[in-house]
Design an enzyme around this catalytic site. Structure first.
Site, mmCIF file in Angstrom:
data_model
loop_
_atom_site.group_PDB
_atom_site.id
_atom_site.type_symbol
_atom_site.label_atom_id
_atom_site.label_comp_id
_atom_site.label_asym_id
_atom_site.label_seq_id
_atom_site.Cartn_x
_atom_site.Cartn_y
_atom_site.Cartn_z
ATOM 1 N N CYS A 77 8.588 -1.351 9.886
ATOM 2 C CA CYS A 77 9.577 -1.361 8.796
ATOM 3 C C CYS A 77 9.441 -0.167 7.860
ATOM 4 C CB CYS A 77 9.460 -2.656 7.999
ATOM 5 S SG CYS A 77 9.624 -4.113 9.026
ATOM 6 N N HIS B 89 12.045 -2.220 0.758
ATOM 7 C CA HIS B 89 12.260 -2.843 2.073
ATOM 8 C C HIS B 89 12.713 -4.291 1.869
ATOM 9 C CE1 HIS B 89 11.876 -4.250 6.048
ATOM 10 N NE2 HIS B 89 10.740 -4.892 5.870
ATOM 11 N N ASN C 83 16.106 -9.152 7.336
ATOM 12 C CA ASN C 83 15.192 -8.017 7.399
ATOM 13 C C ASN C 83 15.536 -7.186 8.641
ATOM 14 O OD1 ASN C 83 13.030 -6.319 7.873
ATOM 15 N ND2 ASN C 83 11.461 -7.852 7.472
#
Ligand code: UT7
Length: 322
Positions: free
Chosen positions: A110, A247, A277
């Site tokens: 990520c 994030h 996500n």
């Protein structure tokens, strides 16, 4: 001389999957998912490929930057895995957009966008390039175990891109890694091999595995430490930051960072409620949304911060240039 961001683009997957979908297949509820994560919806790839949406996001970023694919000097693609192991996703995009420059994939989970920016910064500083395309794209749904309620509700598929040109927008960047495969991992696939005894070959299980609470703790401590260091090393007061673009993993992680900085929620934009996500794509997609809706203006300072498998993390401060 480093870079400016000259164009952004993004493309979510086309199939919306809201929380009620999961109520039908596992023991969960819209209420649990919403209160524990902030996620209401995510988008999954069904008819399109990751390469398709990554290419669309790249084309949108090139159009906004007003350059042709031929003018690109390098393509960096951050992804856990493209549609093919080989060719890389970056090479697939290069062909689709008609570019002729070198192209490489990187995997920092990520945190991929921050790692890609850091690599790009070095290329600009060495005067090797004038224009770089970064594309972050992840097909998380293909790694999910849809019987594991603690992970399958969290992720979505998507792609985000930026075009970088020579300039001086980057005020700070730092990336980190703390090698750890225990709390968040996806094991690589391994075919049966004729020269290894069956009993020695591990059972195939290539789904994403996560210790949610440990990842949560890592995220909160790392993101807050990284932001504190970024502000102090760059000598920029947090009041001068227009947006903290973090994030998009969990609403509660965003709130912890917000409380730590004693900042207002409006400075922490989010799209996780709609997209879940999206791994490396989460920050560039959000950046594109803020840019396209004209919420970021020339001269605004934005702070980007991500964490992810590895465990990796990264933070950057950028002055918006257009
Ligand atoms: O990009 C990086 C990737 N990952 C992350 O950032 C994830 C970080 N971690 C998290 O976001 C949170 O830890 C989760 C959302 C994954 C889990 O939330 P939590 O508040 O830490 O819950 P928990 O793991 O402590 O579980 C609490 C309870 C458990 O039941 P018992 O043992 O108390 O009976 C779980 O089995 O909630 C249960 N549970 C669920 N219940 C309904 C776990 N998932 C679900 C679910 N629906 N989907």
């Amino acid at each position: 001389m480093s870079f400016i961001i000259a164009g952004t683009g993004s493309c979510a997957a086309q199939t919306n999957i809201d929380n009620t979908f999961f109520e039908k297949i596992i023991d969960t509820s819209d209420k649990w998912i919403t209160t524990r994560t902030g996620i209401k919806n995510r988008t999954f790839l069904t008819d399109e490929s990751l390469t398709d949406i990554a290419t669309k996001s790249a084309i949108a970023a090139l159009e906004e930057a007003c350059i042709s694919a031929d003018e690109l000097d390098f393509i960096i693609c951050a992804t856990l895995q493209g549609d093919y192991i080989m060719p890389s996703l970056s090479c697939m995009i290069q062909k689709n957009i008609g570019a002729h420059c070198p192209a490489v994939d990187i995997n920092a989970a990520c945190t991929g966008f921050l790692y890609a920016l850091d690599i790009a910064d070095s290329y600009f500083k060495s005067d090797k390039v004038r224009n770089i395309l970064i594309v972050c794209a992840d097909n998380m749904s293909k790694f999910l175990d849809f019987s594991d309620r603690s992970t399958c509700i969290l992720f979505g598929d998507g792609a985000g891109a930026v075009v970088l040109k020579n300039g001086n927008s980057l005020k700070y960047i730092n990336i980190t890694a703390h090698g750890d495969k225990e709390i968040l991992y996806i094991k690589g696939t391994q075919h049966k091999l004729p020269f290894i005894e069956k009993s020695m070959q591990e059972k195939d299980d290539n789904y994403l595995k996560m210790d949610g609470q440990k990842v949560f703790k890592f995220a909160v401590s790392t993101v807050t430490e990284d932001i504190k260091r970024a502000l102090s090393d760059s000598n920029i007061d947090s009041s001068l930051i227009k947006y903290f673009i973090l994030h998009q993993a969990n609403q509660r992680i965003l709130e912890c960072s917000q409380d730590f900085l004693k900042e207002v929620p409006e400075k922490f934009p989010k799209n996780l409620n709609n997209l879940g996500n999206t791994s490396a794509a989460s920050i560039p997609i959000l950046l594109d949304e803020l840019n396209k809706t004209k919420k970021i203006k020339k001269g605004d300072l934005i702070l980007l911060s991500a964490f992810g498998g590895g465990m990796t993390s990264g933070t950057a401060i950028i002055e918006w240039s257009y």
